[in-house]
Design an enzyme around this catalytic site. Sequence first.
Site, short mmCIF file in Angstrom:
data_model
loop_
_atom_site.label_atom_id
_atom_site.label_comp_id
_atom_site.label_asym_id
_atom_site.label_seq_id
_atom_site.Cartn_x
_atom_site.Cartn_y
_atom_site.Cartn_z
N GLY A 226 0.80 -1.22 0.00
CA GLY A 226 0.00 0.00 0.00
C GLY A 226 0.83 1.27 0.00
O GLY A 226 2.07 1.25 0.10
N HIS A 227 0.12 2.41 -0.10
CA HIS A 227 0.80 3.70 -0.23
C HIS A 227 1.57 4.07 1.04
O HIS A 227 1.20 3.74 2.14
CB HIS A 227 -0.20 4.81 -0.59
CG HIS A 227 -1.37 4.94 0.32
ND1 HIS A 227 -2.39 5.83 0.09
CD2 HIS A 227 -1.71 4.29 1.46
CE1 HIS A 227 -3.28 5.74 1.06
NE2 HIS A 227 -2.89 4.82 1.89
N ASN A 228 2.71 4.73 0.81
CA ASN A 228 3.58 5.25 1.87
C ASN A 228 4.32 4.18 2.66
O ASN A 228 4.91 4.48 3.70
CB ASN A 228 2.81 6.15 2.86
CG ASN A 228 2.20 7.36 2.19
OD1 ASN A 228 1.00 7.38 1.90
ND2 ASN A 228 3.01 8.35 1.90
#
Length: 255
Positions: A226-228
């Site tokens: 997922g993001h980050n």
Amino acid sequence: AGLGSLEHASELEISFIVHPKYLEHLTHTRACAVIVLPEIEEMLAQTIPEPLFTRIVCKHPYLLYARISQWFDWARRPAYEPGIHPSAIVDPTAIISSSALIGPHAVIGARCVVGAMSQIGAGCFLDEDVEIGASSVLYPRVTLYYGVKVGDRAIIHSGVVLGADGFGFAPDPSLSKGAWGKIPQLGVVLIGHDVEIGANTTIDRGALDNTVIGDGVKIDNQVMIGHNCKIGDHTAIAACVGIAGSTMVGSRCTI
């Protein structure tokens, strides 16, 4: 000549043994040479005083097997011929090394950079401002969204998507009950050196900060990151793992 298992290797193949429980297979293997641990070599002196195969004594036989298999793998590959296939679409602002290979129907966007000896397979899509380091291989139909950066010696298998939007939505009371407003994903994906990413794996771009995959990370097929997220150097992630946004994973972890 090549590599084979202890049970099925021919007289022209090399095999290896990493655990004493497989010692019995050495009594009937046809391999011409076997990579063995020092302690197994000592056991052999007691069980098979005069084996018909050559012993290659090594503290890390599995690693030596991996190195030898790389030699055979390169030998069987077709000759590397740099150049841009006539059917590829390359933006005039892109910088493509003269030693790189761009395959059929690949699309290379504006201001992209493809480093020396890198190979972009058939049907790959590189959006604007994508950078690929030296000696990297993108197998057919890899998709890199804008701004993604990949280091040197990467191996990215078919179906991988890097830099798609992360799953970012905020409740929006101005819309109907239960509706969501999209949060723009402003970061990118940064892939380090010597990274391998398996088929159909997806890594989302960051919402604000970047999603970062460290040097030497090995990711299996059908993994979702997922993001980050931040994945530390030399971590290995097996198939079908899902990692939620903003997760921090250290170096040399096994998941």
